[in-house]
Design an enzyme around this catalytic site. Structure first.
Site, PDB file in Angstrom:
ATOM      1  N   THR A  29      -3.199   4.066   5.866  1.00  0.00           N
ATOM      2  CA  THR A  29      -2.984   2.664   6.221  1.00  0.00           C
ATOM      3  C   THR A  29      -2.284   1.933   5.075  1.00  0.00           C
ATOM      4  OG1 THR A  29      -5.123   1.894   5.355  1.00  0.00           O
ATOM      5  CG2 THR A  29      -5.070   2.700   7.638  1.00  0.00           C
ATOM      6  N   GLY A  30      -1.687   0.801   5.409  1.00  0.00           N
ATOM      7  CA  GLY A  30      -1.037  -0.027   4.397  1.00  0.00           C
ATOM      8  C   GLY A  30       0.237   0.581   3.842  1.00  0.00           C
ATOM      9  N   SER A  32       3.611  -0.256   4.075  1.00  0.00           N
ATOM     10  CA  SER A  32       4.637  -1.219   4.459  1.00  0.00           C
ATOM     11  C   SER A  32       5.772  -1.330   3.460  1.00  0.00           C
ATOM     12  CB  SER A  32       4.015  -2.622   4.632  1.00  0.00           C
ATOM     13  OG  SER A  32       3.028  -2.633   5.633  1.00  0.00           O
ATOM     14  N   ILE A  37       1.435   1.905  -3.103  1.00  0.00           N
ATOM     15  CA  ILE A  37       0.594   3.094  -3.242  1.00  0.00           C
ATOM     16  C   ILE A  37       0.581   3.897  -1.949  1.00  0.00           C
ATOM     17  CG2 ILE A  37      -1.784   3.885  -3.553  1.00  0.00           C
ATOM     18  CD1 ILE A  37      -2.168   1.599  -5.540  1.00  0.00           C
ATOM     19  N   GLY A  38       0.517   3.225  -0.812  1.00  0.00           N
ATOM     20  CA  GLY A  38       0.504   3.934   0.465  1.00  0.00           C
ATOM     21  C   GLY A  38       1.731   4.799   0.661  1.00  0.00           C
ATOM     22  N   SER A 172     -11.223  -2.216  -5.933  1.00  0.00           N
ATOM     23  CA  SER A 172     -10.533  -2.725  -7.114  1.00  0.00           C
ATOM     24  C   SER A 172     -11.489  -2.606  -8.293  1.00  0.00           C
ATOM     25  CB  SER A 172     -10.102  -4.173  -6.891  1.00  0.00           C
ATOM     26  OG  SER A 172      -9.239  -4.602  -7.908  1.00  0.00           O
ATOM     27  N   TYR A 185     -10.617 -11.581  -2.303  1.00  0.00           N
ATOM     28  CA  TYR A 185     -10.252 -10.169  -2.426  1.00  0.00           C
ATOM     29  C   TYR A 185     -11.388  -9.378  -3.080  1.00  0.00           C
ATOM     30  CZ  TYR A 185      -7.678  -6.099  -4.268  1.00  0.00           C
ATOM     31  OH  TYR A 185      -7.261  -4.843  -4.597  1.00  0.00           O
TER      32      TYR A 185
END
Length: 274
Positions: A29-30, A32, A37-38, A172, A185
């Site tokens: 996921t993620g 984009s 990192i994705g 994180s 976050y």
């Protein structure tokens, strides 16, 4: 820093060929942005023979100046295809509570089975205690924590017990030090870290490992000059983390070599702040 809009080379990433993921399917996921990192994880897995389901939600990147990469998801998918992967792209807003089940349903429809999930997506909502509001807190929790838990639920429901079931979550560094300017976050990512051990205990009998990665400060194009300098001065190795640093750890956790690591939060941050 690298230009976030510069396509990466289709050359297999360093270290990726050490693993053999032929016949396995991973949902990441993620994915984009080409500098994210994705994207680095997707390239590593594709180079090692995996087929991929790549989730993205580009509108979120467009909210932050300088980070928009409108063609990023398509470009990363094309890179992975050139590396030999069969790739399915899925765009979905994880603020929608039905999105995790829809994403997994499409993945299973296209590939038959998913062997692992890398929940790399995040809404990075900022704000101090004085500035936060319920709307941003709720949105960060929905995207970062709720969607992650529901995605793991859907993954586990379709898993048939074959060897190699894997879940890798992302948190994180709030468990090492305060991040008072990013409370929405931080709170939501703290929830991801805390769910890791319980999910791991529950899913281990089904042949699924669950772990969580803290990638530390990573150069994906978000920091200004002052932030870049502040972090670099606190890095014992004198540099920021790269997306490839995180990708190498994730790839190892997904591999057969990582099968005995379960329920852990792993700090992959070059000794930051130590």
């Amino acid at each position: 820093m690298d230009d976030p809009l510069t396509p990466a080379s289709p050359t297999p990433p360093r270290g990726a060929v050490a693993y053999d993921f032929r016949g396995r399917v991973f949902l990441v996921t993620g994915v984009s942005r080409r500098q994210g990192i994705g994207a680095a994880i997707a390239r590593q897995l594709a180079a090692a023979g995996a087929d991929l389901v790549l989730h993205s939600w580009s509108p979120h990147d467009g909210e932050r100046p300088g980070l928009a990469d409108p063609d990023g998801a398509a470009a990363v998918a094309a890179e992975c295809e050139r590396l030999g992967a069969r790739v399915t792209r899925v765009s979905a807003d994880f603020a929608d509570p039905s999105a995790p089940s829809q994403v997994m349903a499409e993945a299973v429809s296209e590939h038959g089975h998913v062997d692992g999930v890398v929940a790399n997506h995040a809404r990075d909502g900022g704000g101090t205690l004085e500035a936060i509001d319920a709307a941003e807190l709720d949105l960060c929790f929905a995207v970062n924590a709720r969607a992650t838990a529901l995605l793991v639920k859907e993954f586990a429901a379709q898993h048939d017990g074959r060897p190699g079931g894997r879940v890798v979550l992302f948190t994180s560094g709030q468990h090492h030090g305060g991040m008072p300017g990013e409370l929405p976050y931080v709170i939501s990512k703290g929830a991801v870290q805390q769910m890791t051990a319980s999910l791991a205990v529950h899913l281990a009998p089904s042949g699924i490992t669950v772990n969580c990665v803290n990638p530390g400060p990573t150069d994906t194009g978000w920091a200004d000059a002052a932030q870049e300098r502040w972090v670099r001065e606190r890095m014992p190795q004198g540099r920021w983390g790269t997306p490839e640093d995180a990708a190498r750890l994730v790839t190892w956790l997904l591999s057969d070599d990582g099968q005995w690591v379960c329920g852990q939060t792993l700090d992959s941050e070059g000794g930051f702040g130590r």
